[in-house]
Enzyme design. Structure first.
Site, short mmCIF file in Angstrom:
data_model
loop_
_atom_site.label_atom_id
_atom_site.label_comp_id
_atom_site.label_asym_id
_atom_site.label_seq_id
_atom_site.Cartn_x
_atom_site.Cartn_y
_atom_site.Cartn_z
N CYS A 84 0.79 -1.23 0.00
CA CYS A 84 0.00 0.00 0.00
C CYS A 84 0.82 1.29 0.00
O CYS A 84 0.52 2.20 -0.77
CB CYS A 84 -0.99 0.05 1.15
N ARG B 78 7.17 -10.57 5.95
CA ARG B 78 6.76 -10.30 7.33
C ARG B 78 7.43 -11.33 8.23
O ARG B 78 7.49 -12.50 7.89
CB ARG B 78 5.24 -10.41 7.47
N GLN C 271 1.20 -11.08 -2.69
CA GLN C 271 -0.23 -10.76 -2.63
C GLN C 271 -0.73 -10.41 -4.02
O GLN C 271 -0.03 -9.73 -4.78
CB GLN C 271 -0.46 -9.54 -1.73
N ASP D 53 -2.45 -8.11 -5.00
CA ASP D 53 -2.88 -6.89 -4.35
C ASP D 53 -3.41 -5.88 -5.35
O ASP D 53 -2.99 -5.85 -6.50
CB ASP D 53 -1.67 -6.28 -3.63
N HIS E 36 -5.08 -1.62 -5.06
CA HIS E 36 -5.66 -0.55 -4.25
C HIS E 36 -6.53 0.31 -5.11
O HIS E 36 -6.11 0.76 -6.17
CB HIS E 36 -4.53 0.25 -3.58
N LYS F 200 -14.27 -4.18 6.79
CA LYS F 200 -13.81 -5.10 5.75
C LYS F 200 -14.77 -6.24 5.51
O LYS F 200 -15.70 -6.46 6.28
CB LYS F 200 -12.43 -5.65 6.11
N HIS G 299 -8.33 -1.77 -0.14
CA HIS G 299 -7.37 -2.85 -0.42
C HIS G 299 -8.20 -4.06 -0.82
O HIS G 299 -9.23 -4.31 -0.20
CB HIS G 299 -6.62 -3.29 0.84
#
Length: 646
Positions: free
Chosen positions: A337, A366, A384, A386, A388, A472, A518
């Site tokens: 992000c 992580r 991910q 991912d 946005h 979410k 997200h």
RNA sequence: GCCGUUGUGGCUCAGUGGUAGAGCACUUCCUUGGUAAGGAAGAGGUCGUGAGUUCAAUUCUCAUCAACGGCUCCA
């Protein structure tokens, strides 16, 4: 006389003090034999507990969730009785029912317990169960209870008692075992027939690592040995499907101590599979107006100071990367992000540019705790899927609907047909911990609820489960053997636009704050593939299979023909391999079957002379001989239809 | 991170206080075989790593690393 209302609305009259079991018997003996407990006015009671007032009553059997839970809770007590008889002097903490089975936390004192003891305990439990000892409920005053457990020197039960109100404290006794317990319990131990103690684990008292470690014994039990056997078969099946095992066998991925724990290495076949999935989603995203971006794997410290990740994760995660430049620090990115926010900022945005959908298969790192790591589902470096979405507050609902469409398209394409969605909203009472205006939260929360409803999703709403930065929606799927997994997620974020001071020029020519969403339909490539492997037991649908077709020449003489077929298939974008080993056809077929390759083409004299191929389908056997071109059509059609495995 | 279990050739696993074995895979040879394992020979391991006990350790002890099961389901 009191009136008992049954679930179908029928009202029957009984003497006061009647029990649910009596009611069951008055209906039929057969039913009574199956009754484990009953719901009285919405509360689960012992079937034998007297009812003194008018009540609504629902009999609970093995087919009811609460019936099962009661059964397992009673099984935990039975296990405790067996443990106490084998290891006198041990102390018990709590023994609840789980979604499947039960456990009991025990302070074994000086005793040691091992696998062999579990088998002995199972036998002891069966023996005690056979005595059909009734579970006897007894109300007791707090003072008496304290006296009782005080005399026993049972500090754990005393601790529990400390948190209980006087009145309504109950003891349950079966055979020689008495426990502080709210109940309810099944009528007697004789109902418990199939018993399996599954494992031993350590568990901190009250889940706090500063406390003493208790021994936790897990088990599961059933009303018949047949059901236990079925359960054991399911466990076997789950073991066979374990993605860690299949990942090794099918050469999809590996781990290396040298590379580091939790850092998967994708082998050629796994990479093939993963790239297929990625291309599939990329295409769908392109069609849905997403714009691909690519960002680096590290970012300057300041990026994460701005995003807040530095403060939140800095100490407990991978440590900074230093450079020859004094004081300069970079971090592995824990999420994409912040980078995407910076992309948003590269030019002034107009409301006409929104929604702006930036997508990246971004690899993040992580530092998960040792014990958290698990195959591909919990790793330290993962990618991910991912994206946005930067949009105006009023566009949130529409964007949510589009993302839901995309997620469902993904699920359907991979034959995940059983899914639910969890909507996580703010805590109803305490709203101080959330960032963003009330107005925007309400807008977003309603948008999610409405979007989910309009898309006909089966949803559960959880209050207080929202992240501090926004509400979410998470998707849970059930796989082919009924296990639940959390996959895709869609999250609204009011935090990062604020921190990065993102804005757009509105119709009114003033600056406004965009909302950021997200979303990751797969969750992560690693986790999704793990779930997919277990879902399909390694038999991937044709469009994903790393190798789609294996050519099996009957003997070396037909290798040249195999080469010709191979070339033709490759020209048609079919992933094909030749088994050119000097082995008999039976051996080649066996190995290919075990490798779960969807199609085998047996090539010999007949096929060569006629320019044909003999098709064998994995798991199905011989399905006939066709010209090469027809086989190519067959494959293309199945790939196009994204037909699932069977 | 904490508790427990495990760690032997690429894989699955046996085994022993006196420097290791099976099956599969691999290499070579024989065989050229029509729908789930053809035959023979060979190569391959300092028994996770480090230290200690011992005349001697893969085997016993300790430490360490990693994998696995748990550590969330609260009488």
């Amino acid at each position: 006389m009191i009136q008992i209302t049954l679930p179908d609305g029928a009202v029957r009259e009984y003497e006061g003090g009647v029990s649910a079991m009596d009611v069951a018997k008055s209906i039929s003996e057969g039913l009574a034999r199956k009754v484990l407990a009953a719901t009285i006015n919405g509360e689960v009671w012992d079937a034998g507990r007297p009812i003194h007032e008018n009540a609504s009553l629902q009999l609970l059997t093995w087919n009811d969730l609460s019936g099962k839970a009661t059964f397992w809770h009673s099984s935990a007590h039975l296990m405790a009785e067996a443990i106490e008889s084998m290891f006198p002097g041990v102390k018990f903490w709590v023994g609840p029912a789980l979604e499947t089975g039960f456990y009991y936390d025990i302070d074994l004192g000086d005793h040691q317990i091992g696998e062999d003891d579990l088998r002995r305990l199972e036998i002891k439990m069966a023996e005690l169960a056979k005595q059909s000892n009734a579970f006897v409920r007894k109300e007791i005053s707090k003072a008496d209870a304290i006296q009782y457990f005080g005399d026993k020197g049972d500090q754990y039960k005393l601790d529990l008692l400390g948190g209980l109100q006087d009145g309504g404290i109950t003891l349950y006794t079966q055979g020689n075992f008495t426990d502080l317990c709210r109940g309810p319990h099944i009528p007697n131990t004789g109902f418990i027939k199939g018993i399996k103690l599954t494992n031993i684990a350590g568990a901190y008292w009250k889940g706090d690592e500063k406390n003493k470690m208790l021994t936790r014994i897990y088990g599961v039990s059933f009303p018949s040995s047949k059901e236990l056997d079925e359960y054991l078969v399911l466990l076997e099946e789950a073991k066979k499907r374990d993605h860690r095992k299949l990942g090794k066998e099918l050469e999809l991925f590996a781990f290396s101590e040298k590379v580091g724990m939790g850092l998967p290495l994708w082998l050629p076949k796994g990479a093939m599979l993963r790239e297929r999935l990625q291309q599939f989603l990329q295409k769908a995203q392109l069609e849905s107006g997403y714009l691909p971006v690519i960002t680096p794997h590290i970012g300057h410290k300041n990026l994460y100071v701005t995003s807040g990740h530095y403060e939140k994760y800095g100490k407990d995660s991978f440590q900074p990367i230093k450079t020859p430049q004094e004081g300069e620090e970079f971090f592995l990115k824990p999420m994409n992000c912040p980078h995407h926010c910076e992309i948003y900022k590269t030019s002034p945005r107009s409301y006409k540019d929104l929604p702006l959908r930036l997508a990246e298969f971004g690899t993040v790192y992580r530092y998960e705790q040792h014990g958290e790591l698990h195959g591909l589902t919990r790793v330290r470096g993962f990618t991910q899927d991912d994206a946005h979405l930067f949009c105006m507050p009023g566009q949130v609902k529409d964007e949510f609907k589009k993302v839901i469409d995309l997620v469902l398209y993904v699920f359907n394409s991979l034959s995940f047909t059983d899914y639910t969605a969890q909507i996580s909203l703010r805590d109803k009472t305490d709203r101080s911990k959330y960032i963003g205006s009330d107005e925007n939260w309400n807008l977003a929360e309603n948008a999610i609820i409405e979007a989910a409803a309009e898309k006909g999703l089966k949803t559960v709403v959880e209050y207080g489960e929202a992240a501090f930065y926004g509400p979410k929606l998470d998707f849970m799927v059930r796989d082919a053997i009924g296990r639940k997994w959390q996959l895709g997620t869609i999250q609204v974020d009011y935090n990062l636009p604020e921190r990065f001071d993102l804005n757009y020029i509105g119709e009114d020519n003033a600056k406004h704050r965009p909302v950021m969403i997200h979303r990751a339909p797969f969750g992560s490539m690693e986790r999704f593939i793990a779930v997919l492997i277990e879902h399909c037991a390694g038999k991937f649908p044709l469009w994903l299979a790393p190798t789609q077709v294996k050519l099996l020449p009957i003997s070396d003489k037909f290798l040249p023909y195999a080469e010709i077929v191979s070339t033709q298939l490759k020209n048609a974008d079919i992933r094909v391999e030749i088994d050119d080993r000097n082995e008999k056809i039976g051996k080649k077929i066996r190995d290919t079957e075990l490798a779960k390759i969807p199609f085998m083409l047996v090539l010999g004299e007949k096929e060569m002379n006629e320019g044909k191929v003999a098709i064998r389908r994995q798991g199905k056997g011989d399905i006939g001989v066709t010209p090469i071109a027809e086989f190519i059509d067959l494959i293309n059609e199945e790939v196009k239809s994204k037909k699932s495995f069977e």
